[in-house]
Design a protein around this motif. Structure first.
Motif, PDB file in Angstrom:
ATOM      1  N   LEU A 253     -43.949 -13.493  20.120  1.00 38.91           N
ATOM      2  CA  LEU A 253     -44.400 -13.972  21.414  1.00 38.91           C
ATOM      3  C   LEU A 253     -43.289 -13.749  22.429  1.00 38.91           C
ATOM      4  O   LEU A 253     -42.116 -13.934  22.126  1.00 38.91           O
ATOM      5  N   ASN A 254     -43.657 -13.363  23.639  1.00 40.69           N
ATOM      6  CA  ASN A 254     -42.691 -13.279  24.731  1.00 40.69           C
ATOM      7  C   ASN A 254     -42.808 -14.548  25.560  1.00 40.69           C
ATOM      8  O   ASN A 254     -43.853 -14.806  26.171  1.00 40.69           O
ATOM      9  N   LEU A 255     -41.753 -15.337  25.579  1.00 40.11           N
ATOM     10  CA  LEU A 255     -41.817 -16.636  26.243  1.00 40.11           C
ATOM     11  C   LEU A 255     -41.486 -16.571  27.731  1.00 40.11           C
ATOM     12  O   LEU A 255     -41.622 -17.578  28.435  1.00 40.11           O
ATOM     13  N   ALA A 256     -41.064 -15.411  28.245  1.00 42.30           N
ATOM     14  CA  ALA A 256     -40.687 -15.337  29.660  1.00 42.30           C
ATOM     15  C   ALA A 256     -41.791 -15.853  30.593  1.00 42.30           C
ATOM     16  O   ALA A 256     -41.498 -16.577  31.552  1.00 42.30           O
ATOM     17  N   VAL A 259     -41.642 -19.584  31.209  1.00 44.89           N
ATOM     18  CA  VAL A 259     -40.571 -20.028  32.099  1.00 44.89           C
ATOM     19  C   VAL A 259     -40.887 -19.639  33.544  1.00 44.89           C
ATOM     20  O   VAL A 259     -40.820 -20.468  34.449  1.00 44.89           O
ATOM     21  N   VAL A 260     -41.253 -18.374  33.744  1.00 47.96           N
ATOM     22  CA  VAL A 260     -41.485 -17.881  35.105  1.00 47.96           C
ATOM     23  C   VAL A 260     -42.602 -18.691  35.775  1.00 47.96           C
ATOM     24  O   VAL A 260     -42.495 -19.063  36.947  1.00 47.96           O
TER      25      VAL A 260
ATOM     26  N   TYR B  47     -35.234  -5.865  32.417  1.00 44.99           N
ATOM     27  CA  TYR B  47     -36.193  -6.965  32.548  1.00 44.99           C
ATOM     28  C   TYR B  47     -37.034  -6.795  33.810  1.00 44.99           C
ATOM     29  O   TYR B  47     -36.522  -6.448  34.869  1.00 44.99           O
ATOM     30  N   THR B 246     -35.051 -17.000  30.429  1.00 48.22           N
ATOM     31  CA  THR B 246     -36.047 -15.932  30.598  1.00 48.22           C
ATOM     32  C   THR B 246     -35.490 -14.711  29.911  1.00 48.22           C
ATOM     33  O   THR B 246     -34.457 -14.196  30.307  1.00 48.22           O
ATOM     34  N   CYS B 247     -36.184 -14.274  28.897  1.00 46.63           N
ATOM     35  CA  CYS B 247     -35.686 -13.150  28.112  1.00 46.63           C
ATOM     36  C   CYS B 247     -36.623 -11.975  28.209  1.00 46.63           C
ATOM     37  O   CYS B 247     -37.835 -12.133  28.245  1.00 46.63           O
ATOM     38  N   ALA B 248     -36.029 -10.798  28.217  1.00 39.77           N
ATOM     39  CA  ALA B 248     -36.833  -9.588  28.271  1.00 39.77           C
ATOM     40  C   ALA B 248     -37.610  -9.392  26.972  1.00 39.77           C
ATOM     41  O   ALA B 248     -38.688  -8.841  26.959  1.00 39.77           O
ATOM     42  N   GLY B 249     -37.058  -9.869  25.866  1.00 41.60           N
ATOM     43  CA  GLY B 249     -37.628  -9.510  24.578  1.00 41.60           C
ATOM     44  C   GLY B 249     -38.628 -10.493  24.034  1.00 41.60           C
ATOM     45  O   GLY B 249     -38.646 -11.663  24.421  1.00 41.60           O
TER      46      GLY B 249
END
Lengths: 324, 324
Positions: A253-256, A259-260, B47, B246-249
């Protein structure tokens, strides 16, 4: 007792199991019926390294209750978390999260797919005479749906339920009871949507709609590890996703986006029995209409297979063999 | 203007970039200093498919402001989200989530690592004369830390911050301002803990402590995709994890514990400038003490490399070349 026994590797047999021995404060309940839940199917596949007797949705008659003899002979359901009553979490009313707890048919306590079970007497709740047993067996899953209302204020909010399975359908109805401004259900399985649509809930087949990030509250009840990702495509920025699916597997899963968009994700499990019993007494919910099949205990293996079929809602195991 | 330009594939050069042309309502700001944030380092790595001029932590002097000429010559910071002002989210006060927004140095708007930038005049906030520029450049990250207090009531709660980097250290101090009963910081990088410990915050090197599921609130500011998993090992049942990374991955995660323990996960991004400015004016925070290096614009490539070094806290780029 005779009981359904899982071997932790997918195997299921109906076999003999030691009679439940009541610890101090515990009651012995003769089980009338027990319902098969998605968690039971997961336990069979190895979730929580489970071995033994599953089952946590039940109705029974109290046979023995040394500390509360008035319960003997009464028809009851039971809160499934048996807490220690002494730790910090118990002291703050979070007994359902007691770290020393056992959980009926899930963790450290043999479950309800058996002729008899043991639970603390304080966990038992009387079922009014007018409520049919086949409705009362839904108290536990209905309580799990009511837990959403305990955690999130849905009044006046636009709500979406992803998944129209056993729990998703109950959540959709409970959101309406909780005062949601509008309830929509999106599901892959089209055949499960018709009964909800008949009750005035907006329904869509997943294949027919494109996700739009517009719902205040999204209840994820897909039963799939991809459920959260799907929910994040539907929830508005600053909205809330309620996670109902407990899956054995890990998922990438990409959690960004969480947060955004400052999304709140709320894990949601077991709930309070009292509002569930009240709603069922008042017939604001009639989940017994979703019983698709019932089997005697001796044929529990067939019952579990039946519950796995696509589109099937509730399958009951009748310990006394009252089956059509 | 001269500006830091990223090519979206890791490349960075200081080059000429078109002068900012103010849209109606926008002001032109001559940048004094800009701070390098973890997001800038992520943008450089690709990102958000970012290309162009990054930078969103800045202090500048207003050069042009047709709609608010009183701003001209004033020292300002700026809210980085430029909203449409007309959509449903803007109408409900959620301008920072406007789907049509641009974001300074992040999304559709050239950023602050440049001699000049454009922002809507309504986004600008005056900096009182008594506040040093090197403190004012922290308004944006301090606001991001204050966002935690907007989202979660920390009063009387036992709080843990995971990560003692730029944002983690600010969050730890802001939790104290917000009335947390106790603040603990756990970090892999031991060298970042000393200044926090000197200010009376309980600190531990990650290698020295075993996670125990006991904190009411865990702020995840590790900057790593594994941060949520770590936070879930520290938060108590029914507790709250605030996600700041906030992570790109993408990352593989088992969500069952979130559901079983009914944890709430709150994504948290940009915050309100006003409380941040107030706390900095009152010197309740002195983040300028964390400035480890400053570089003139011409040497911005070195500045970015410096910011990547382990243990380094804030690196500033000084557009006017006032460097030691």
């Amino acid at each position: 007792v005779r009981a359904v026994v899982l071997d932790g590797q997918g195997g299921l047999e109906v076999a003999s199991w030691p009679d439940p021995a009541p610890a101090p404060g515990e009651a012995i309940v003769r089980v009338l019926v027990a319902g098969i839940c998605a968690t039971d199917l997961e336990l069979r596949r190895g979730y929580m390294q489970f071995r033994g007797v599953p089952g946590h949705e039940f109705v029974g008659v109290v046979e023995r209750a040394d500390t509360q003899p008035g319960l003997i002979g009464m028809r009851v359901v039971g809160e499934i978390n048996a807490a220690c009553g002494a730790c910090d979490l118990c002291a703050t009313g979070l007994e359902r999260h007691c770290p020393a707890r056992t959980v009926l048919g899930i963790l450290g306590r043999p479950g309800a797919f058996a002729e008899r079970l043991a639970l603390p007497a304080r966990n038992l709740r009387l079922i009014p005479d007018e409520m049919p047993t086949d409705r009362a067996v839904f108290v536990e899953p209905v309580a799990a749906a009511f837990e959403v209302l305990e955690q999130v204020d849905v009044r006046g909010r636009r709500c979406l339920v992803l998944g129209a399975g056993r729990l998703g359908a109950l959540c959709a109805r409970v959101l309406g009871i909780g005062g949601a401004a509008h309830v929509t259900v999106v599901s892959r399985g089209v055949e499960k949507l018709a009964p909800l649509a008949r009750d005035g809930i907006e329904t869509h087949a997943a294949a027919d709609v494109e996700a739009r990030r517009s719902f205040d509250v999204v209840v994820e009840a897909t039963g799939a590890p991809t459920g959260l990702e799907a929910a994040l495509r539907w929830v508005r920025p600053r909205g809330t996703v309620v996670l109902k699916t407990t899956c054995a597997g890990a998922h990438t899963l990409n959690l960004a986006p969480v947060v955004v968009d400052e999304v709140t994700i709320v894990g949601s499990r077991c709930g309070p029995f009292e509002p569930a019993i009240r709603a069922l007494v008042a017939a604001r919910l009639r989940p017994e209409e979703t019983v698709d099949a019932r089997y005697p205990l001796a044929r529990a293996a067939e019952a579990f297979e039946h519950a796995l079929r696509p589109g099937v809602r509730k399958v009951l195991v009748d310990m006394e063999g009252h089956c059509p």
